[in-house]
Design an enzyme around this catalytic site. Structure first.
Site, PDB file in Angstrom:
ATOM      1  CE  LYS A 278      13.530  27.720   9.640  1.00 13.58           C
ATOM      2  NZ  LYS A 278      13.011  27.304  10.963  1.00 13.58           N
TER       3      LYS A 278
ATOM      4  NE  ARG B 186      16.449  27.797  13.414  1.00 17.16           N
ATOM      5  CZ  ARG B 186      16.159  28.674  14.365  1.00 17.16           C
ATOM      6  NH1 ARG B 186      15.854  29.922  14.046  1.00 17.16           N
ATOM      7  NH2 ARG B 186      16.188  28.307  15.627  1.00 17.16           N
TER       8      ARG B 186
ATOM      9  N   GLY C  23      15.870  19.190   8.412  1.00 19.00           N
ATOM     10  CA  GLY C  23      17.114  18.531   8.799  1.00 19.00           C
ATOM     11  C   GLY C  23      18.053  18.249   7.656  1.00 19.00           C
TER      12      GLY C  23
ATOM     13  CG  MET D 250      19.387  22.119   2.936  1.00 21.02           C
ATOM     14  SD  MET D 250      18.695  23.405   1.912  1.00 21.02           S
ATOM     15  CE  MET D 250      17.181  23.741   2.757  1.00 21.02           C
TER      16      MET D 250
ATOM     17  NE  ARG E  57       7.137  22.809  10.053  1.00 24.03           N
ATOM     18  CZ  ARG E  57       8.321  22.221  10.077  1.00 24.03           C
ATOM     19  NH1 ARG E  57       9.224  22.493   9.161  1.00 24.03           N
ATOM     20  NH2 ARG E  57       8.615  21.353  11.027  1.00 24.03           N
TER      21      ARG E  57
ATOM     22  CG  HIS F  33      13.945  -2.166  -1.138  1.00 21.01           C
ATOM     23  ND1 HIS F  33      13.383  -3.351  -0.728  1.00 21.01           N
ATOM     24  CD2 HIS F  33      13.867  -2.160  -2.489  1.00 21.01           C
ATOM     25  CE1 HIS F  33      12.993  -4.035  -1.791  1.00 21.01           C
ATOM     26  NE2 HIS F  33      13.294  -3.343  -2.873  1.00 21.01           N
TER      27      HIS F  33
ATOM     28  CB  SER G 218     -10.879   2.399 -23.203  1.00 22.73           C
ATOM     29  OG  SER G 218     -10.395   2.321 -21.887  1.00 22.73           O
TER      30      SER G 218
ATOM     31  CB  CYS H 177      -9.183   1.096 -18.869  1.00 24.79           C
ATOM     32  SG  CYS H 177      -8.497   0.407 -20.383  1.00 24.79           S
TER      33      CYS H 177
ATOM     34  CE1 TYR I 164     -13.684   4.937 -18.909  1.00 23.31           C
ATOM     35  CE2 TYR I 164     -15.154   5.976 -20.495  1.00 23.31           C
ATOM     36  CZ  TYR I 164     -14.323   4.919 -20.133  1.00 23.31           C
ATOM     37  OH  TYR I 164     -14.118   3.870 -20.980  1.00 23.31           O
TER      38      TYR I 164
END
Lengths: 1024, 1024
Positions: A27, A97, A106, A108, A341, A463, A823, A890, A910
């Site tokens: 900010k 702020r 929101g 802080m 922002r 959750h 791999s 892999c 890869y």
């Protein structure tokens, strides 16, 4: 301690810049930038995040020098604004702020209207001529300051306000008159006295100092700590504090406030997008009491301001080269910018905006690629509801409610109110939506089988939300209107009752819940890839293709897929896979009748092995000859050998067919095929019923089966008889599998197609294991070649190994002597390297991440510092011994962006991942390459500096080649962006899916609302 | 290809030397050495082992140049001997013998009397005037050459011989006359024709070439390969071939042959020891048909020869500086030496001879230390039978038979004829001797509980022998006279019948089996250490003490012990332990009532944890306060907290007492104490009965217990919730354990004693785990110190960690920042590093060693190349981060000699092992240091070169200090060797235990006899 703690902005110039985000917070840095850019920003100053860090260092006290700097800057602010802080004539009021380098909306503390006291209140009223406004501001200030700074009980204020409202019969706060608000102020001051035993401070400087303290303190409130954990925000010094002159949007009808995005954050359209309210405060836009107007409407209300705003919009986007999220206030006909922002956006919008901006030359293609959050990318492929279906549904009043869009995708199913029910219903072939008040770890089973999940409580980080996103299952969380009564097995939404088994549909993109069955459709991109939609008719697909073409242009890492079937392979190739990095051959053993053949083999394997040892026989032929002549071996033993051979003979053609299908699907691309890996007991039934069934099907006694199952039981199967250890004990299985692979390759080759089999021996810990298995494989290959009259030049095969045992990593130089490729099986390497059983560690890994022992669950994000060291070591040792060794990964990590970046830095050739993550990996690989280029002109990361540079160069060449033939790029070329048909129906689907309301409030705000400290947080979020 | 393949010896000088063992084989090198030393050795030449290697390289053909060299040397041999090879007048006959650098008795081929054909036979008869001798030599040659070189069936020759014997009514071979032997020769030649289709070769050069081929070929016969595997012989090029002029001990009464040792190989006495037979061949000494005479008897028969022999004995011992095993032949009154080599010996003899020779200044103390096989050393501590008991027993006719001394020690118990029986009897408190025809892996359970094991079949490397040695259980194997009838549950030995439950006694030192109960006594050294025998009365103890004092003088590695009890600690200190390297605190949890307390803790732990998480409480006090005020927590929850605290409070004083006992026993030496390590489910009963018992004892429902047991079940407990992971989840347990350790330390300190606690956090994989647990520990320590008003200067504690997770090894620099010491838990490091579950890998590790994947079972001998790399890495990283970090090892490998050498090379500070292995470790550590000094003047091994030199110096200083105060040395000083009382009864026990008969034939010969190719091998073993 730093030499400068405070940076001023105002009067047309600022000490800060947008690049100083780390120091000034997002900010603060942007307020400075806007000021410097000549935009109308209320003046103020920013106290640095470094100051916050020092504040904590010296024991939550102001570091030396801060007070002087604050006073000096306050004086400047007074000068610039021409007002006196808390003065008695048109006084200067300020907001205080928080503002960290990363957005933590929101979380802080914030205090507005600071500087008000009886004197300045009078002055304000005098200056504005608006008594009600003055008293309203004052009571708000007392409440906010009392709550945030002085620690009063929020509900005491609510209670007091409620009392006054009841007394005067006021329904809304806005119904209270100035005089009634005076009573509220009196009551509030009583609350402060009662809760704190102190008087509410009247000295503005005292107010300011305490507010700054409170903001610093809020950096480490539990809510903020948790938010940073959950959102993976780390490495910050603290929060900055922005002290800024107040401006008001609620002083009258020539005032207003609004929130806007420079482009549409839900679909990415290049259109000024936002909402505003006249004579209102920011809070009011969010609160939903009055309906805000679309931003375009402002033109008719105040064309000057609107034009000014559009100008600012254009200026800011050009300046920041990204879509901006703006907040503005109009005070008495004057526009003030309060914030800008980079705006949050859906993945659909992100892709469109990135590609559009690059086309507009606002950004480079590299920047466009960097713009996309790779973790979000595969939301593009989640199922969707068609726009028509949704429209019909909404028209017929079946849009029930809206919750949080917790996990993207559309789902439709019959309601189950608990996990067991969900599992039972799914087992009987039903599609289920699991509906719970909240979910908990015990619900995992039900969540896993559900099409979608709907919860009444819990935020974006609940959750249900976290698990659903992890599973890729659509989820709408925290839909507060959903009233569930478990005892009745029903729920009520907006007065409608739904019973267990009733159909509902949820839209994880928008959070919408529908009370009817809406069939989800494949995502637009999948429709195109599957040939069900003309690519020309899909803007989204055009943008996606362009983006992916760029990724292929920039990335150095190859991207392969983990696939066990022709179907998955076809899909992965469409997603851009350049080959298969892992085919698990054992998956094929489970299919159809072949499980019977394989179980037969397992049942007699031990007997055969014993016989072979006894007769010192090298192979089955020798054994049979020896058995026949020794006279000691009973018929039963010889029967075992027969069964063993029969099982192998049955499996060979089946496996061969599997490989033919996969090779065909690959169209000449390489395929790494892993030989049998899991312990044998995994193939046997462990319950009585299963054993009985097996006994009947195979004509063996249940007792014999039980005995084998018991004999194969292991205490730690992860570290047991599996992988190449099986091949060493039962070389015939290796021989059969390799024969199947090579016979399939021969068939493909004879059909005139290209084929590149790569045979992978799993679980090597010691080079001698590989030597042994390689010899068996070479023998099988020689036999196939001899029979087919072919050789290696026609079918250029490779033999290599997984590196998944730590010992293999530290002796990789030896292993590389015998392996043409490595791999990295980072799942097992994590299990053994960290000593975590994947099946068990769930019990404590959550705690581990919480305690910060590991930054991430090492099974999700590669543990670069530990397991990664083993990978690096193996790469270095392997390349030293065999410079042209092919290196890939892999494990599950191959599709995880941070891990992909690690693979790039480590110089792998890869990564390989599940088909749906292939685009994610392509993007992440490109981002890694761009990041590296930016950081140091393409030099590899520190950890392997100097050792992989040759490889990196090689990688570059490879990447270029890949880019040239990448199909996605061609598509992009053929369909220039400008031609895109704007009215294509499919497009609408994608665009409409993320609903507009989402854009209004950043998701995190929503979290805050549902979080325990509900109203308090919400209030703070609604600053201005 | 080499430039020289053949080395000549004879005529007083030889081209070889004893140092050329690798090239000439042991036999060849020593024949050369003896020749050069002027001893009477029949002339001959040695074809090098390198030639054998080249033979295989070029495809089992003679490498270029070999034929020329052989012919040249044969010519020289003819010149030196004055005879013509296969000539027709006093012809030269030769033996062709294998001889590798390591002794492989009887494993490879030998041909005697080569050069015989009808012509030379006539000449031999003419020259000796002994027709029977000639024909006997010829028929032996045909049989041996036919069998070994031409591949005829051995039994065909036996059959032919038997036929002739029957025809002439001859009972013994010796009964056959010259004419009858002629018939045998005819029959033998027929056998050759029949079996091979070829004529028996008559050209001596042809014979020689074929015999050399056969010897080369025998290097890789399955028997020889297996022998090298079993005896851990590796890195050899091949076998040498010795072609040597034949001499005969059976030409008449002025001829003879014998075997002798320069000192007594069973007790080490400095006395010429051996046996001989006049007019006999070597075979006859071994065969047992005629009883050989003790060597001293030769003096009266032929004083000249005897004196010559004694002179040679003295000369050879001086020359080789070691006890020699000699073979000699007297041909017509002339002495010939056929072999000398370092003699095999019992550990008792080895210790005495090494110490004696050093006292005699024949060797240096360093050399004395190098002489002892560290793997054998703890046979010194095995139980023994007293000499008096044995004498009484033998007198009363209870010595039943003699088998192989397969695993040392004396055992006595009641007979069990199968493993289940043995287990049942042991369970009911009986002492058992398991008697089996042979054992197999299914018998492991019974073998483990048995006092001793007796088998009727199987050699020194049979299952019973190998397993028993591994377990340290006395074993007599292959006692052929033992006739077991499982169906009757009885055995018959020498006509005596023994039933199940009858008492027998077996002596694993000698192989003797006794038909009565003889109570085993502790070994002589243990008797001294336990104060039950005056050290002055034990020569063995004096020698042992001197030896160990030297080891302490030379070694750089410290030696600690793994001990969980005061008793074990006392024992270990007596064995020379310099501290404790590992105390497993969980062992204490199982004792007595405390298991109930601990189970109580486990039962409520999860509930407590959940509550703590819910209330965000840092500790129990915070939790209780929060629970009390929140009003939501039910009584049950609060009860859980109460139970949790109670359990901890109960355990604290018990644990403290344990530590007090251990600290006392250590007398100020440091003690590394490991905090709780195993997964919690190990502490819970898994069967119904156990759960019911627990439920009753604890007043908890069985269902609740079952639920906890189920909840704690893990798929891979090795990689599950254990080690520091428990401490992270339940910090109170860490706190309690550390409090107990430190309170114990305070108590010791207050009693005026020294104490050095070292707190070890197990299973660290990530430094953050250690930081967390270290903080908990420091908190506990601070509290204890505060209460006791003490500080770190008074009780200098350390906090460190096990390095047993691969990740910890590769991030050891980070870990070392927080750890003051590392202790390598190589058991777990092997499990995770190699990916082998110790509980499961047994199923395939045998196969792995057999296939040569690993040289040794990595759980027995540290896998230096793989797991060792992790250890080295951790040492280097750890020292870099913390130069004074203390490094040790506490896995099972800490007492295994090869692994100890690795630890020395890697620059560890100490090894730690079980009490009985402490002397082994001291010896192995000294040997490692001496070896290193010899190799490169004390520079450390290549792998860590330059990095540990500072440490090594430090180690030296430490080692010297240790040596100064080592109690064993003092004892040695006080009891000079010369004063040792020769007739002390205790001494006799030790000396007599290893019976003389053992010395007669090296154990490996015995193996050969019992091996499948029985007679054949035996015949070859009995050369000359």
């Amino acid at each position: 301690m730093a030499s400068k703690y405070v940076y001023f902005f105002g009067g047309g110039k600022a000490e800060g810049r947008s690049e100083m985000k780390a120091l000034l917070g997002g900010k603060g840095a942007n307020l400075a930038e806007m000021t410097n850019a000549g935009l109308p920003v209320p003046a103020g100053f920013t106290i640095t995040t470094e100051c916050c860090a020092d504040y904590y260092k010296v024991g939550k006290k102001w570091p030396a020098g801060l007070m002087e700097e604050v006073k000096k800057n306050l004086a400047t602010l007074e000068k610039v604004s021409g007002k006196k802080f808390g003065g008695s004539k048109d006084p200067l009021l300020v907001s205080v702020r928080s503002g960290a380098a990363a957005s933590m909306p929101g979380m802080m503390d914030t205090v507005l209207n600071l500087g008000l006291n009886p004197d300045s209140l009078k002055a304000i009223i005098a200056a504005t001529g608006n008594e009600r406004f003055g008293w309203d501001a004052y009571r708000r200030f007392i409440q906010m300051f009392g709550d945030v700074v002085m620690g009063c009980e929020h509900h005491d204020f609510e209670h007091a306000l409620q009392g006054v409202k009841e007394k005067y019969g006021a329904k809304q706060d806005t119904d209270l008159t100035a005089d009634q608000l005076k009573v509220v102020v009196e009551e509030y001051l009583k609350v402060v006295r009662k809760d704190t035993g102190e008087e509410f401070p009247t000295d503005p400087m005292d107010q300011l100092a305490k507010a700054i303290d409170a903001v610093f303190g809020s950096w480490n409130n539990p809510r903020a700590i948790k938010y940073r954990q959950l959102n993976d925000i780390r490495g910050l010094m603290g929060t900055a504090v922005n002290v800024q002159a107040m401006v008001y949007g609620n002083m009258g009808n020539d005032c207003g406030t609004g929130v806007a995005f420079t482009r549409d954050p839900s679909n990415g359209e290049n259109k000024f997008y936002g909402e505003y309210l006249m004579n209102a405060q920011g809070e009011d836009v969010v609160a939903g009491i009055r309906t805000p107007q679309p931003i375009s409407h402002l033109e008719s209300v105040n064309k000057t301001i609107y034009d000014q705003l559009v100008g600012i919009r254009n200026k800011l986007e050009k300046h920041y080269k990204d879509m901006q999220d703006l907040e503005f206030t109009i005070e008495k006909g004057k526009l003030f910018m309060l914030q800008t922002r980079n705006g949050k956006r859906t993945i659909f919008a992100a892709v469109k905006m990135a590609v559009d901006m690059a086309r507009e030359k606002l950004i480079t293609p590299e920047e466009a690629v960097m713009r996309i959050d790779a973790r979000q990318l595969n939301q593009l492929f989640a199922p969707i509801f068609s726009a028509d279906d949704l429209a019909a549904c909404e028209k017929s009043g079946n849009l029930l409610t809206k919750g949080l869009n917790a996990s993207p995708g559309a789902a439709c199913g019959q309601i189950a109110f608990n996990a067991d029910e969900a599992e039972a219903m799914a087992k009987s072939g039903k599609k289920v939506v699991l509906v719970r008040i909240e979910t908990s770890p015990e619900d995992i089973g039900g969540m896993a089988v559900a099409q979608g999940i709907l919860t009444a409580r819990g935020g974006m980080t609940s959750h249900a939300a976290v698990v659903a996103r992890g599973m890729g299952t659509p989820c709408v969380a925290g839909a507060g209107d959903v009233l569930i009564d478990y005892s009745k097995d029903q729920m009520v939404i907006s007065g409608k009752t739904f019973k267990k088994g009733d159909w509902i549909s949820i839209n994880g993109f928008t959070g919408n819940v529908y009370g009817v069955k809406i069939e989800p459709k494949p995502s637009e991109i999948l429709q195109v890839l599957d040939g069900k939609l003309d690519p020309k008719k899909s803007d989204l697909f055009q943008d996606y293709s362009q983006l992916m073409a760029w990724t292929d242009q920039f990335r150095k890492l190859g991207v392969r897929t983990n696939s066990d079937t022709p179907n998955d392979t076809v899909r992965a190739v469409k997603f851009g896979a350049e080959g298969i990095g892992l085919t698990r051959t054992e998956h094929m053993f489970f299919e159809g009748d072949r499980i019977i053949s394989f179980r037969r083999l397992i049942l007699v394997a031990e007997t055969v092995k014993k016989l072979r040892d006894e007769h010192n026989a090298k192979n089955l032929d020798e054994l049979k000859a020896a058995c026949a002549s020794c006279g000691k071996c009973c018929t039963e033993a010889l029967e075992a050998v027969k069964q063993y051979e029969q099982a192998l003979a049955e499996l060979l053609p089946l496996q061969k067919n599997d490989f033919v299908g996969i090779f065909k699907a690959l169209e000449g691309r390489p395929a790494t095929i892993r030989l049998l890996d899991p312990p044998l007991h995994e193939f046997l039934p462990h319950d009585d019923a299963g054993q009985k069934e097996m006994s009947e099907k195979m004509g063996v006694s249940v007792a014999a089966i039980k005995q084998t199952v018991e004999a194969l039981h292991e205490f730690n199967p992860m570290l047991g008889h599996r992988g190449c250890r099986l091949g060493l004990t039962y070389p015939e299985v290796t021989y059969m599998q390799v024969t199947a692979i090579m016979e399939a390759a021969v068939e493909i080759k004879k059909a005139g197609l290209k084929v590149q089999p790569e045979i992978m021996i799993p679980l090597i810990g010691n080079v001698n294991e590989l030597k042994n298995q390689r010899a068996v494989a070479e023998e099988a290959i020689a036999a196939v070649f001899a029979k087919a009259n072919m050789n290696k030049t026609q079918i250029p095969y490779k033999i290599g190994t997984m590196i998944e045992v730590p010992r293999a990593a530290v002796t990789a130089d030896e292993v590389a002597e015998v392996a043409e490729f490595f791999s990295f099986g980072t799942n097992d390497l994590t299990q053994m390297g960290c000593g975590f059983s994947r099946d068990d560690a769930g019990k404590f890994l959550g705690e581990y991440v919480k305690l910060g022992i590991y930054d991430y669950d090492p099974f999700e994000v590669l543990d670069q510092n530990g397991v990664g060291k083993l990978v690096q070591m193996a790469c270095e040792l392997g390349r030293k011994a065999r410079p042209d060794i092919k290196l890939g990964i892999c494990g599950e990590h191959g599709g995880e962006p941070m891990s992909v970046e690690f693979c790039h830095r480590t110089g792998l050739n890869y990564v390989s991942c599940s088909p749906f993550r292939v685009p994610v990996a392509r993007l992440a690989a490109a981002q890694a390459a761009i990041k590296e280029k930016k950081a140091g002109k393409g030099t590899p990361a520190k950890t392997t500096a100097g050792k992989v540079s040759a490889q990196t160069k090689k990688g570059k060449i490879m990447a270029k080649k890949t880019a040239k033939k990448a199909p996605a790029k061609k598509v992009a070329k053929k369909a220039p962006a400008k031609k895109v048909a704007k009215k294509a129906p499919a497009k609408k689907v994608a665009k409409k899916a993320p609903a507009k309301k989402v854009a209004k409030k950043a998701p995190a705000k929503k979290v805050a609302k549902k979080a325990p400290a509900k109203k308090k947080v919400a209030k703070k979020a609604a600053k201005k």
